[in-house]
Design a protein around this motif. Structure first.
Motif, mmCIF file in Angstrom:
data_model
loop_
_atom_site.group_PDB
_atom_site.id
_atom_site.type_symbol
_atom_site.label_atom_id
_atom_site.label_comp_id
_atom_site.label_asym_id
_atom_site.label_seq_id
_atom_site.Cartn_x
_atom_site.Cartn_y
_atom_site.Cartn_z
ATOM 1 N N HIS A 75 32.059 73.490 7.020
ATOM 2 C CA HIS A 75 31.627 72.185 6.424
ATOM 3 C C HIS A 75 30.790 71.575 7.404
ATOM 4 C CE1 HIS A 75 34.664 72.461 2.898
ATOM 5 N NE2 HIS A 75 35.376 73.090 3.807
ATOM 6 N N GLY A 76 31.142 71.794 8.578
ATOM 7 C CA GLY A 76 30.214 71.155 9.780
ATOM 8 C C GLY A 76 28.659 71.670 9.701
ATOM 9 N N LEU A 77 28.350 72.987 9.467
ATOM 10 C CA LEU A 77 27.150 73.193 9.420
ATOM 11 C C LEU A 77 26.446 72.775 8.230
ATOM 12 C CD1 LEU A 77 24.706 75.329 10.172
ATOM 13 C CD2 LEU A 77 25.909 76.956 8.536
ATOM 14 N N MET A 78 27.107 72.600 7.178
ATOM 15 C CA MET A 78 26.391 72.179 6.007
ATOM 16 C C MET A 78 26.181 70.693 5.885
ATOM 17 S SD MET A 78 25.545 74.893 4.575
ATOM 18 C CE MET A 78 24.594 74.332 3.355
ATOM 19 N N ASP A 79 27.013 69.969 6.475
ATOM 20 C CA ASP A 79 26.750 68.344 6.761
ATOM 21 C C ASP A 79 25.552 68.442 7.632
ATOM 22 O OD1 ASP A 79 28.928 67.738 5.186
ATOM 23 O OD2 ASP A 79 30.401 67.490 6.916
ATOM 24 N N THR A 80 25.509 69.134 8.804
ATOM 25 C CA THR A 80 24.427 69.124 9.673
ATOM 26 C C THR A 80 23.130 69.463 9.095
ATOM 27 O OG1 THR A 80 25.859 69.642 11.709
ATOM 28 C CG2 THR A 80 23.424 70.018 11.970
ATOM 29 N N LEU A 81 23.160 70.433 8.177
ATOM 30 C CA LEU A 81 22.058 70.903 7.566
ATOM 31 C C LEU A 81 21.434 70.025 6.467
ATOM 32 C CD1 LEU A 81 20.045 73.449 7.656
ATOM 33 C CD2 LEU A 81 21.315 74.474 5.634
ATOM 34 N N LYS A 82 22.384 69.275 5.766
ATOM 35 C CA LYS A 82 21.856 68.302 4.908
ATOM 36 C C LYS A 82 21.441 66.898 5.627
ATOM 37 C CE LYS A 82 25.432 69.544 1.492
ATOM 38 N NZ LYS A 82 26.822 69.311 0.833
ATOM 39 N N GLN A 127 28.368 78.429 -1.837
ATOM 40 C CA GLN A 127 28.823 77.204 -2.745
ATOM 41 C C GLN A 127 28.315 75.808 -1.925
ATOM 42 O OE1 GLN A 127 33.195 76.646 -2.318
ATOM 43 N NE2 GLN A 127 33.123 76.707 -4.579
ATOM 44 N N LYS A 128 28.452 75.790 -0.788
ATOM 45 C CA LYS A 128 28.201 74.631 -0.125
ATOM 46 C C LYS A 128 26.511 74.287 -0.019
ATOM 47 C CE LYS A 128 32.495 74.038 2.046
ATOM 48 N NZ LYS A 128 32.954 73.421 0.753
ATOM 49 N N ALA A 129 25.904 75.205 0.105
ATOM 50 C CA ALA A 129 24.499 75.089 0.042
ATOM 51 C C ALA A 129 23.635 74.919 -1.308
ATOM 52 C CB ALA A 129 23.667 76.446 0.509
ATOM 53 N N TYR A 130 24.634 75.153 -2.462
ATOM 54 C CA TYR A 130 23.931 74.982 -3.915
ATOM 55 C C TYR A 130 23.242 73.814 -4.088
ATOM 56 C CZ TYR A 130 23.847 74.659 -8.781
ATOM 57 O OH TYR A 130 23.193 74.562 -9.828
ATOM 58 N N PRO A 131 23.805 72.429 -3.668
ATOM 59 C CA PRO A 131 23.077 71.167 -3.813
ATOM 60 C C PRO A 131 21.781 71.229 -3.155
ATOM 61 C CG PRO A 131 25.343 70.833 -3.353
ATOM 62 C CD PRO A 131 25.235 72.351 -3.004
ATOM 63 N N LEU A 132 21.692 71.926 -2.082
ATOM 64 C CA LEU A 132 20.125 72.159 -1.471
ATOM 65 C C LEU A 132 19.346 72.953 -1.776
ATOM 66 C CD1 LEU A 132 21.196 71.700 2.425
ATOM 67 C CD2 LEU A 132 20.161 69.711 0.950
ATOM 68 N N LEU A 133 19.893 74.101 -2.328
ATOM 69 C CA LEU A 133 19.007 74.956 -2.966
ATOM 70 C C LEU A 133 18.685 74.678 -4.361
ATOM 71 C CD1 LEU A 133 21.527 78.318 -2.070
ATOM 72 C CD2 LEU A 133 18.934 77.805 -1.336
ATOM 73 N N LYS A 134 19.415 73.880 -5.142
ATOM 74 C CA LYS A 134 18.916 73.386 -6.389
ATOM 75 C C LYS A 134 17.925 72.547 -6.380
ATOM 76 C CE LYS A 134 21.188 71.312 -10.417
ATOM 77 N NZ LYS A 134 22.191 70.880 -10.967
ATOM 78 N N LYS A 135 17.787 71.832 -5.232
ATOM 79 C CA LYS A 135 16.579 71.003 -5.190
ATOM 80 C C LYS A 135 14.979 71.836 -4.795
ATOM 81 C CE LYS A 135 19.101 67.042 -3.179
ATOM 82 N NZ LYS A 135 19.437 66.097 -2.212
ATOM 83 N N SER A 136 15.330 73.055 -4.598
ATOM 84 C CA SER A 136 14.287 73.958 -4.325
ATOM 85 C C SER A 136 13.496 74.109 -5.519
ATOM 86 C CB SER A 136 14.537 75.203 -3.401
ATOM 87 O OG SER A 136 13.432 75.907 -3.460
ATOM 88 N N LYS A 137 12.079 74.403 -5.508
ATOM 89 C CA LYS A 137 11.477 74.570 -6.811
ATOM 90 C C LYS A 137 11.647 76.555 -6.937
ATOM 91 C CE LYS A 137 8.177 71.410 -6.700
ATOM 92 N NZ LYS A 137 6.702 71.014 -6.528
ATOM 93 N N ALA A 138 12.127 77.250 -5.755
ATOM 94 C CA ALA A 138 12.460 78.568 -6.015
ATOM 95 C C ALA A 138 13.019 79.140 -4.807
ATOM 96 C CB ALA A 138 10.943 79.406 -5.925
ATOM 97 N N ALA A 139 14.451 78.906 -5.053
ATOM 98 C CA ALA A 139 15.388 79.262 -3.985
ATOM 99 C C ALA A 139 15.593 80.541 -3.898
ATOM 100 C CB ALA A 139 16.754 78.261 -4.046
ATOM 101 N N SER A 140 16.075 81.237 -2.776
ATOM 102 C CA SER A 140 16.560 82.700 -2.798
ATOM 103 C C SER A 140 17.551 82.678 -1.977
ATOM 104 C CB SER A 140 15.369 83.498 -2.012
ATOM 105 O OG SER A 140 14.194 83.365 -2.878
#
Length: 169
Positions: A75-82, A127-140
């Motif tokens: 959780h902390g990692l994803m909060d930091t990344l966001k 799962q937690k990265a999904y919102p950030l990945l969804k904002k990408s035009k071509a996520a991998s």
């Protein structure tokens, strides 16, 4: 003759387990292809050394320490990344561990540690990265599940365990 390589300029990647081995090699290659890379590993000194070395080369490297076998650290990692990026283009789930003994000898705690690190962390990070990945035009997304028990996830398994599989899984 110069070889024209494809580029990842402007893209952003998270590489778990990015301080050594496969994860380090992947992070370094993605950096040299022009992307910014955020690495995470348990050892803060190793993260800081890798990031400093890459930044000295003018590469866009960032990172932090976390034990991704622990839900709170995930959780902390994803909060930091966001807070660091508004989107994520590449996610490389490379965290993994093993206990070098026969699986029939694992305690329940050892089994939980292995599954928490190798499978649960991969699922939760995706799962937690999904919102950030969804904002990408071509996520991998890439996941390295390198144990025979993981073959049910991918249908395939590449053993990179130094022969452990032969000696006791």
């Amino acid at each position: 003759m110069a070889v024209n390589r494809w580029r990842l300029d402007g893209l952003r990647a998270l590489v778990t387990g990015g301080t050594k081995g496969i994860g380090h090699a992947i992070a370094e290659e993605i950096l040299h292809l022009g992307a910014e890379v955020y690495i995470v590993a348990r050892n803060l000194d190793a993260v800081e050394q890798c990031v400093a070395a890459w930044q000295q080369q003018g590469l866009g490297a960032f990172g932090s320490a976390a034990d991704l076998s622990l839900s709170g650290d995930r959780h902390g990692l994803m909060d930091t990344l966001k807070s660091h990026w508004s989107r994520l283009d590449i996610l490389v789930n490379n965290v993994g561990m093993n206990i070098r003994k026969k699986a029939v000898e694992y305690s329940t705690d050892e089994y939980d540690t292995i599954m928490g690190t190798n499978l649960r962390s991969t699922f939760e990070i995706c799962q937690k990265a999904y919102p950030l990945l969804k904002k990408s035009k071509a996520a991998s997304v890439a996941a390295f599940l390198c144990m025979p028990a993981a073959s049910y996830v991918t249908g395939d398994c590449i053993a990179v365990d130094g022969g452990f599989m032969i000696n006791g899984f």
